[in-house]
Design a protein around this motif. Structure first.
Motif, mmCIF file in Angstrom:
data_model
loop_
_atom_site.group_PDB
_atom_site.id
_atom_site.type_symbol
_atom_site.label_atom_id
_atom_site.label_comp_id
_atom_site.label_asym_id
_atom_site.label_seq_id
_atom_site.Cartn_x
_atom_site.Cartn_y
_atom_site.Cartn_z
ATOM 1 N N UNK A 8 13.871 -16.255 -9.602
ATOM 2 C CA UNK A 8 12.482 -16.060 -9.159
ATOM 3 C C UNK A 8 12.193 -14.570 -9.027
ATOM 4 N N UNK A 9 11.027 -14.174 -9.480
ATOM 5 C CA UNK A 9 10.524 -12.820 -9.242
ATOM 6 C C UNK A 9 9.430 -12.893 -8.181
ATOM 7 N N UNK A 10 9.619 -12.172 -7.080
ATOM 8 C CA UNK A 10 8.575 -12.037 -6.072
ATOM 9 C C UNK A 10 7.741 -10.823 -6.461
ATOM 10 N N UNK A 11 6.438 -11.010 -6.586
ATOM 11 C CA UNK A 11 5.544 -9.950 -7.052
ATOM 12 C C UNK A 11 4.674 -9.469 -5.900
ATOM 13 N N UNK A 12 4.761 -8.169 -5.588
ATOM 14 C CA UNK A 12 4.036 -7.611 -4.435
ATOM 15 C C UNK A 12 3.151 -6.458 -4.889
ATOM 16 N N UNK A 13 1.834 -6.642 -4.919
ATOM 17 C CA UNK A 13 0.932 -5.511 -5.173
ATOM 18 C C UNK A 13 0.789 -4.703 -3.883
ATOM 19 N N UNK A 14 0.858 -3.401 -3.995
ATOM 20 C CA UNK A 14 0.874 -2.557 -2.796
ATOM 21 C C UNK A 14 -0.179 -1.467 -2.905
ATOM 22 N N UNK A 15 -1.000 -1.354 -1.860
ATOM 23 C CA UNK A 15 -1.911 -0.220 -1.757
ATOM 24 C C UNK A 15 -2.131 0.107 -0.287
ATOM 25 N N UNK A 16 -1.663 1.292 0.123
ATOM 26 C CA UNK A 16 -1.826 1.767 1.506
ATOM 27 C C UNK A 16 -1.428 0.696 2.515
ATOM 28 N N UNK A 17 -0.183 0.231 2.397
ATOM 29 C CA UNK A 17 0.278 -0.879 3.229
ATOM 30 C C UNK A 17 1.500 -0.509 4.067
ATOM 31 N N UNK A 18 1.697 0.777 4.339
ATOM 32 C CA UNK A 18 2.949 1.216 4.948
ATOM 33 C C UNK A 18 3.231 0.562 6.301
ATOM 34 N N UNK A 19 2.205 0.224 7.070
ATOM 35 C CA UNK A 19 2.425 -0.308 8.414
ATOM 36 C C UNK A 19 3.080 -1.690 8.394
ATOM 37 N N UNK A 20 2.626 -2.552 7.517
ATOM 38 C CA UNK A 20 3.113 -3.935 7.497
ATOM 39 C C UNK A 20 4.107 -4.217 6.379
ATOM 40 N N UNK A 21 4.247 -3.296 5.468
ATOM 41 C CA UNK A 21 5.119 -3.500 4.310
ATOM 42 C C UNK A 21 6.588 -3.738 4.679
ATOM 43 N N UNK A 50 5.050 4.030 -1.019
ATOM 44 C CA UNK A 50 6.091 4.169 -2.042
ATOM 45 C C UNK A 50 7.439 4.509 -1.420
ATOM 46 N N UNK A 51 7.441 5.389 -0.428
ATOM 47 C CA UNK A 51 8.701 5.748 0.232
ATOM 48 C C UNK A 51 9.262 4.596 1.046
ATOM 49 N N UNK A 52 8.391 3.786 1.622
ATOM 50 C CA UNK A 52 8.856 2.589 2.331
ATOM 51 C C UNK A 52 9.618 1.690 1.358
ATOM 52 N N UNK A 53 9.065 1.507 0.174
ATOM 53 C CA UNK A 53 9.720 0.675 -0.836
ATOM 54 C C UNK A 53 11.054 1.288 -1.262
ATOM 55 N N UNK A 54 11.067 2.595 -1.484
ATOM 56 C CA UNK A 54 12.294 3.269 -1.916
ATOM 57 C C UNK A 54 13.386 3.164 -0.859
ATOM 58 N N UNK A 55 13.015 3.263 0.417
ATOM 59 C CA UNK A 55 14.021 3.136 1.485
ATOM 60 C C UNK A 55 14.625 1.732 1.495
ATOM 61 N N UNK A 56 13.819 0.733 1.284
ATOM 62 C CA UNK A 56 14.337 -0.640 1.234
ATOM 63 C C UNK A 56 15.125 -0.877 -0.055
ATOM 64 N N UNK A 57 14.719 -0.225 -1.123
ATOM 65 C CA UNK A 57 15.433 -0.351 -2.391
ATOM 66 C C UNK A 57 16.861 0.213 -2.269
ATOM 67 N N UNK A 58 17.014 1.257 -1.485
ATOM 68 C CA UNK A 58 18.334 1.862 -1.294
ATOM 69 C C UNK A 58 19.290 0.901 -0.594
ATOM 70 N N UNK A 59 18.724 -0.044 0.146
ATOM 71 C CA UNK A 59 19.530 -1.029 0.860
ATOM 72 C C UNK A 59 19.727 -2.287 0.022
ATOM 73 N N UNK A 60 18.721 -2.642 -0.757
ATOM 74 C CA UNK A 60 18.769 -3.886 -1.545
ATOM 75 C C UNK A 60 18.315 -3.580 -2.976
ATOM 76 N N UNK A 61 19.264 -3.599 -3.902
ATOM 77 C CA UNK A 61 18.975 -3.216 -5.287
ATOM 78 C C UNK A 61 18.137 -4.257 -6.031
ATOM 79 N N UNK A 62 17.860 -5.382 -5.416
ATOM 80 C CA UNK A 62 16.991 -6.369 -6.062
ATOM 81 C C UNK A 62 15.526 -5.928 -6.050
ATOM 82 N N UNK A 63 15.217 -4.909 -5.280
ATOM 83 C CA UNK A 63 13.853 -4.389 -5.212
ATOM 84 C C UNK A 63 13.603 -3.423 -6.358
ATOM 85 N N UNK A 64 12.504 -3.606 -7.047
ATOM 86 C CA UNK A 64 12.080 -2.706 -8.125
ATOM 87 C C UNK A 64 10.734 -2.100 -7.749
#
Length: 365
Positions: A8-21, A50-64
Motif C-alpha cells: 500500500x502507498x499512503x499518499x499525503x498532500x502537504x501545504x503549510x501543515x507543520x503543526x499537525x503533520x 518539508x523539514x518535518x517530513x525529512x526529520x521523520x524520513x531519517x527515522x523511517x525510510x518508508x517515507x518519501x
C-alpha cells in the motif's frame, strides 16, 4: 535485485501543515501493516513542513518526499503522489488527519483476498480540539464484498470521504482516474464519483479506518469566498454528470436533491459585503445546475432552506440576497409576519411539499 513493491502507498498532500503533520506521519508509520510506503508531496509550503517530513524520513525510510517548486493546488499534489505511488493499492491521508493503527491492514486484507478495486470503511470526525462530532460516519452497517454502484443503495449516495477508501492502483491507472486540478473545493467528490461509477468490485467495512479533524481554516468553515461557492456548485454538477453518464439517473437526481450541507457550510457563510453581482452570478450558476423539474431539497430540510432555494429558482434574486444573513435562523423564519406567504412561495416550487408545523398544516394556504 529489484526493489520490493509495497502493498500500500499512503499518499499525503502537504501545504503549510507543520503543526499537525507529525501526528499524521506517526499514525502512518505506526500502521500494523508494515509493507507500505508513505509518499508526501510538499506543494511549495511556506512553513517548516518539508523539514518535518525529512526529520521523520531519517527515522523511517518508508517515507518519501516529493517537492513541488511552486504551489499547484491540492488536485495536482494528489496526482503527483498517485503517479509516483509504487504500491499495489493507494490510500489518501490528509496532513491534518490520522489513521487508527490497524486501518490499512483491515482494508488491504479484504482487497487482496477478494480482488476488490475499492474498499471503503467509516471515519470519525472531531473538531480541532479533538472533541468527537461523529464516531463512525458514512460506514456500511455490515461487511459487503464486491458490490457496485449499480446494485448498492449505499454507494448510489456517493458516500463521502474519498480518503476512507483503499484503491487498487492498476484500477485507477486503467481508467485514468485522477483529481481535477482547476478547483479548490469539491475535487474529492468529483474524483470519488468517477471512481465509483468505473468500479465493478467495491467492498464495504463497518470499521473506522480514518480520523478526520475538522479544522477552522478548512475550505467549508468560517467566512466563505464566493469563488468557493462557485466551485462547490460546479463540483455537484460534475458528480451529477458522472452519475448520469454512467446510467444512474435516479442516483444523480438524488445526489443533487441533498443540498443541505451546501446551504449550511457555504451559502450561509458568504460575507455580508459580497457584491450583488457576485451573488447574482452564483444564483444563476445554481439554477443552471438544477435539472429541470427537480426541487433540490429533502422533506427533512428546514423551511428556511426551502424558502431560500425557492426564491432562487423563481429568479427572485434580490429577495434571496436579502434573506441570506438569516438563512440559518429557523426561529426568525417561523416567527416572521409573512410566514404563510413564505410557505406559499415554497409551494409554488414544490406544490406537493408537506409543510406541517406546530402552527398547523399550511399545505393549502
Amino acid at each position: 535485485m529489484p526493489e520490493k513493491q509495497p502493498l500500500v502507498s499512503i499518499l499525503i498532500p502537504v501545504f503549510d501543515a507543520e503543526a499537525l503533520l507529525p501526528e499524521c506521519l506517526e499514525s502512518a508509520t505506526g500502521q500494523s501493516l508494515r509493507d507500505i510506503e508513505i509518499v508526501c508531496v510538499d506543494d511549495a509550503s511556506t512553513d517548516d513542513s518539508a523539514n518535518v517530513i525529512l526529520r521523520h524520513q531519517a527515522i523511517d525510510e518508508r517515507i518519501r518526499l516529493i517537492a513541488h517548486r511552486r504551489n499547484q493546488g491540492e488536485g495536482a499534489a494528489r496526482n503527483t503522489a498517485l503517479d509516483a505511488a509504487r504500491g499495489d493499492y493507494v490510500f489518501h491521508l490528509d496532513a491534518d488527519d490520522t489513521l487508527p493503527p490497524s486501518a490499512l491492514e483491515k482494508l488491504w486484507s479484504i482487497a487482496s483476498e477478494h480482488g476488490s478495486q475499492m474498499v471503503k470503511g467509516g471515519f470519525s470526525i472531531t473538531d480541532s480540539d479533538g472533541r468527537m462530532i461523529a464516531s463512525n460516519h458514512e460506514a456500511s452497517p455490515a461487511v459487503v464484498i464486491n458490490t457496485s454502484i449499480r446494485t448498492s443503495a449505499f454507494l448510489k449516495r456517493v458516500p463521502v470521504g474519498h480518503w476512507s477508501y483503499l484503491y487498487e492502483k492498476s484500477f485507477l491507472d486503467e481508467h485514468g482516474l485522477r483529481y481535477p486540478t482547476d478547483m479548490p473545493v469539491g475535487l474529492d467528490l468529483v474524483a470519488l464519483s468517477a471512481a465509483l461509477v468505473a468500479a465493478d468490485r467495491v467492498s464495504l467495512l463497518p470499521d473506522v479506518v480514518y480520523r478526520y479533524r475538522r479544522v477552522p481554516q478548512s475550505a467549508t468553515s468560517g467566512s466563505i469566498k464566493p469563488d468557493t461557492v462557485r466551485h462547490s456548485i460546479r463540483a455537484k454538477s460534475l458528480v451529477y454528470r458522472n452519475l448520469m453518464n454512467a446510467g444512474h439517473p435516479q442516483a444523480a437526481r438524488d445526489y443533487v436533491s441533498v443540498w443541505d450541507w451546501q446551504l449550511k457550510a457555504l451559502w450561509a457563510n458568504l460575507p455580508a459585503d459580497t457584491p450583488a453581482t457576485e451573488t447574482a452570478a452564483l444564483f444563476a450558476q445554481f439554477r443552471e445546475t438544477i435539472p429541470e423539474g427537480l426541487v433540490p431539497w429533502r422533506a427533512s430540510s428546514p423551511l428556511a432552506h426551502r424558502y431560500f432555494l425557492s426564491l432562487i429558482l423563481q429568479q427572485r434574486d434580490a429577495e434571496a440576497r436579502a434573506f441570506l444573513p438569516t438563512l440559518g435562523d429557523a426561529s426568525e423564519f417561523e416567527s416572521h409576519p409573512d410566514f404563510r406567504a413564505r410557505c406559499a412561495t415554497i409551494l409554488e416550487v414544490a406544490p406537493g411539499d408537506p409543510l406541517t408545523l406546530e402552527r398547523g398544516n399550511i399545505a393549502h394556504v
